[in-house]
Motif scaffolding. Structure first.
Motif, mmCIF file in Angstrom:
data_model
loop_
_atom_site.group_PDB
_atom_site.id
_atom_site.type_symbol
_atom_site.label_atom_id
_atom_site.label_comp_id
_atom_site.label_asym_id
_atom_site.label_seq_id
_atom_site.Cartn_x
_atom_site.Cartn_y
_atom_site.Cartn_z
ATOM 1 N N PRO A 25 0.832 -1.208 0.000
ATOM 2 C CA PRO A 25 0.000 0.000 0.000
ATOM 3 C C PRO A 25 0.873 1.266 0.000
ATOM 4 C CG PRO A 25 -0.745 -1.545 1.686
ATOM 5 C CD PRO A 25 0.542 -2.072 1.137
ATOM 6 N N PRO A 26 0.483 2.271 -0.770
ATOM 7 C CA PRO A 26 1.291 3.493 -0.890
ATOM 8 C C PRO A 26 1.669 4.130 0.445
ATOM 9 C CG PRO A 26 -0.545 3.545 -2.432
ATOM 10 C CD PRO A 26 -0.727 2.329 -1.576
ATOM 11 N N GLU A 27 0.789 4.065 1.416
ATOM 12 C CA GLU A 27 1.078 4.694 2.711
ATOM 13 C C GLU A 27 2.214 4.000 3.458
ATOM 14 O OE1 GLU A 27 -2.454 1.888 3.409
ATOM 15 O OE2 GLU A 27 -1.889 3.351 1.885
ATOM 16 N N MET A 28 2.595 2.810 3.032
ATOM 17 C CA MET A 28 3.690 2.093 3.684
ATOM 18 C C MET A 28 5.021 2.273 2.955
ATOM 19 S SD MET A 28 1.731 -1.426 4.753
ATOM 20 C CE MET A 28 2.935 -1.969 5.958
ATOM 21 N N LEU A 29 4.985 2.825 1.754
ATOM 22 C CA LEU A 29 6.198 2.948 0.948
ATOM 23 C C LEU A 29 7.171 4.004 1.465
ATOM 24 C CD1 LEU A 29 4.796 2.496 -2.657
ATOM 25 C CD2 LEU A 29 6.167 0.881 -1.323
ATOM 26 N N GLY A 30 6.747 4.801 2.407
ATOM 27 C CA GLY A 30 7.637 5.787 3.005
ATOM 28 C C GLY A 30 8.431 5.230 4.175
ATOM 29 N N LEU A 34 11.182 -0.972 5.699
ATOM 30 C CA LEU A 34 10.437 -1.863 4.825
ATOM 31 C C LEU A 34 11.017 -1.851 3.403
ATOM 32 C CD1 LEU A 34 7.738 -3.607 4.795
ATOM 33 C CD2 LEU A 34 6.723 -1.589 3.749
ATOM 34 N N VAL A 35 11.258 -0.660 2.875
ATOM 35 C CA VAL A 35 11.773 -0.536 1.511
ATOM 36 C C VAL A 35 13.204 -1.071 1.426
ATOM 37 C CG1 VAL A 35 12.283 1.070 -0.368
ATOM 38 C CG2 VAL A 35 10.205 1.370 0.984
ATOM 39 N N ALA A 36 14.015 -0.779 2.428
ATOM 40 C CA ALA A 36 15.392 -1.288 2.434
ATOM 41 C C ALA A 36 15.400 -2.815 2.466
ATOM 42 C CB ALA A 36 16.174 -0.720 3.614
ATOM 43 N N GLU A 37 14.522 -3.408 3.246
ATOM 44 C CA GLU A 37 14.450 -4.877 3.318
ATOM 45 C C GLU A 37 14.052 -5.465 1.968
ATOM 46 O OE1 GLU A 37 15.204 -8.440 4.833
ATOM 47 O OE2 GLU A 37 15.436 -6.621 6.017
ATOM 48 N N ALA A 38 13.110 -4.830 1.298
ATOM 49 C CA ALA A 38 12.702 -5.295 -0.034
ATOM 50 C C ALA A 38 13.881 -5.214 -0.995
ATOM 51 C CB ALA A 38 11.537 -4.461 -0.553
ATOM 52 N N CYS A 39 14.628 -4.128 -0.919
ATOM 53 C CA CYS A 39 15.777 -3.944 -1.806
ATOM 54 C C CYS A 39 16.922 -4.884 -1.454
ATOM 55 C CB CYS A 39 16.235 -2.487 -1.793
ATOM 56 S SG CYS A 39 15.063 -1.394 -2.629
ATOM 57 N N TRP A 40 17.020 -5.270 -0.198
ATOM 58 C CA TRP A 40 18.040 -6.251 0.198
ATOM 59 C C TRP A 40 17.673 -7.620 -0.368
ATOM 60 C CZ3 TRP A 40 22.796 -5.814 1.509
ATOM 61 C CH2 TRP A 40 23.484 -6.915 2.031
ATOM 62 N N ALA A 41 16.375 -7.934 -0.356
ATOM 63 C CA ALA A 41 15.912 -9.220 -0.880
ATOM 64 C C ALA A 41 16.054 -9.275 -2.399
ATOM 65 C CB ALA A 41 14.456 -9.459 -0.481
ATOM 66 N N ASN A 42 15.790 -8.158 -3.055
ATOM 67 C CA ASN A 42 15.900 -8.083 -4.513
ATOM 68 C C ASN A 42 16.126 -6.616 -4.868
ATOM 69 O OD1 ASN A 42 15.480 -7.880 -7.317
ATOM 70 N ND2 ASN A 42 14.065 -9.606 -7.311
ATOM 71 N N GLY A 43 17.341 -6.308 -5.256
ATOM 72 C CA GLY A 43 17.683 -4.917 -5.554
ATOM 73 C C GLY A 43 16.795 -4.260 -6.585
ATOM 74 N N LEU A 44 16.232 -5.054 -7.483
ATOM 75 C CA LEU A 44 15.374 -4.482 -8.517
ATOM 76 C C LEU A 44 14.063 -3.947 -7.960
ATOM 77 C CD1 LEU A 44 16.068 -7.006 -11.411
ATOM 78 C CD2 LEU A 44 17.202 -4.825 -10.921
ATOM 79 N N ALA A 45 13.793 -4.227 -6.686
ATOM 80 C CA ALA A 45 12.605 -3.664 -6.036
ATOM 81 C C ALA A 45 12.671 -2.139 -5.990
ATOM 82 C CB ALA A 45 12.464 -4.214 -4.616
ATOM 83 N N LEU A 46 13.870 -1.583 -6.145
ATOM 84 C CA LEU A 46 14.019 -0.124 -6.102
ATOM 85 C C LEU A 46 13.120 0.557 -7.124
ATOM 86 C CD1 LEU A 46 15.570 2.150 -4.650
ATOM 87 C CD2 LEU A 46 17.294 1.995 -6.460
ATOM 88 N N GLN A 47 12.826 -0.120 -8.222
ATOM 89 C CA GLN A 47 11.962 0.478 -9.243
ATOM 90 C C GLN A 47 10.554 0.751 -8.717
ATOM 91 O OE1 GLN A 47 10.879 -2.330 -12.536
ATOM 92 N NE2 GLN A 47 11.946 -3.821 -11.247
ATOM 93 N N HIS A 48 10.149 0.078 -7.651
ATOM 94 C CA HIS A 48 8.817 0.264 -7.078
ATOM 95 C C HIS A 48 8.818 1.220 -5.890
ATOM 96 C CE1 HIS A 48 7.520 -2.878 -9.743
ATOM 97 N NE2 HIS A 48 8.397 -3.711 -9.222
ATOM 98 N N ALA A 49 9.984 1.720 -5.555
ATOM 99 C CA ALA A 49 10.116 2.631 -4.406
ATOM 100 C C ALA A 49 9.753 4.054 -4.823
ATOM 101 C CB ALA A 49 11.541 2.587 -3.871
ATOM 102 N N PRO A 50 9.203 4.830 -3.897
ATOM 103 C CA PRO A 50 8.895 6.229 -4.210
ATOM 104 C C PRO A 50 10.181 7.055 -4.320
ATOM 105 C CG PRO A 50 8.426 5.769 -1.903
ATOM 106 C CD PRO A 50 8.830 4.459 -2.539
ATOM 107 N N PRO A 51 10.086 8.227 -4.927
ATOM 108 C CA PRO A 51 11.280 9.059 -5.157
ATOM 109 C C PRO A 51 12.137 9.306 -3.919
ATOM 110 C CG PRO A 51 9.421 9.962 -6.347
ATOM 111 C CD PRO A 51 8.884 8.835 -5.496
#
Length: 106
Positions: A25-30, A34-51
């Motif tokens: 959910p967008p409200e959790m992307l900040g 959470l975002v760092a953990e996603a990027c640690w699991a798969n660096g390509l997750a950065l494309q789904h991260a907010p600016p």
């Protein structure tokens, strides 16, 4: 929201599959953790991260350490950061194409 059951379940989901960040959910992307953990699991997750997360040093470091190509989605200032670019290129030499122009010649 941060330590709610929803947060914990979402954290576990992105820990197993970083690309699941696209379904968060967008409200959790900040949430940096959470975002760092996603990027640690798969660096390509950065494309789904907010600016703001694409400009976060810790998040981008996690991403490029595991997938050098994630440099493509990093904020411009981090694509010009020598250490970030070094990590990305060590992981994937092709990531150099996403580095700031002044670093490509190095």
């Amino acid at each position: 929201l941060r330590r709610s059951d929803v947060w914990k379940n979402t954290f576990e989901l992105v820990k197993k599959d970083g690309l699941a960040l696209s379904k968060v959910p967008p409200e959790m992307l900040g949430d940096q953790e959470l975002v760092a953990e996603a990027c640690w699991a798969n660096g390509l997750a950065l494309q789904h991260a907010p600016p703001e997360m694409r400009a976060d040093l810790e998040v981008v470091t996690c991403a490029v350490t595991n997938a050098g190509g994630a440099l493509a989605w990093a904020a411009d200032e981090l694509r010009a950061d020598r250490e970030i670019v070094r990590r990305a290129v060590e992981q994937n030499g092709g990531a150099l194409e996403y580095a700031a122009e002044e670093l490509r010649a190095d």
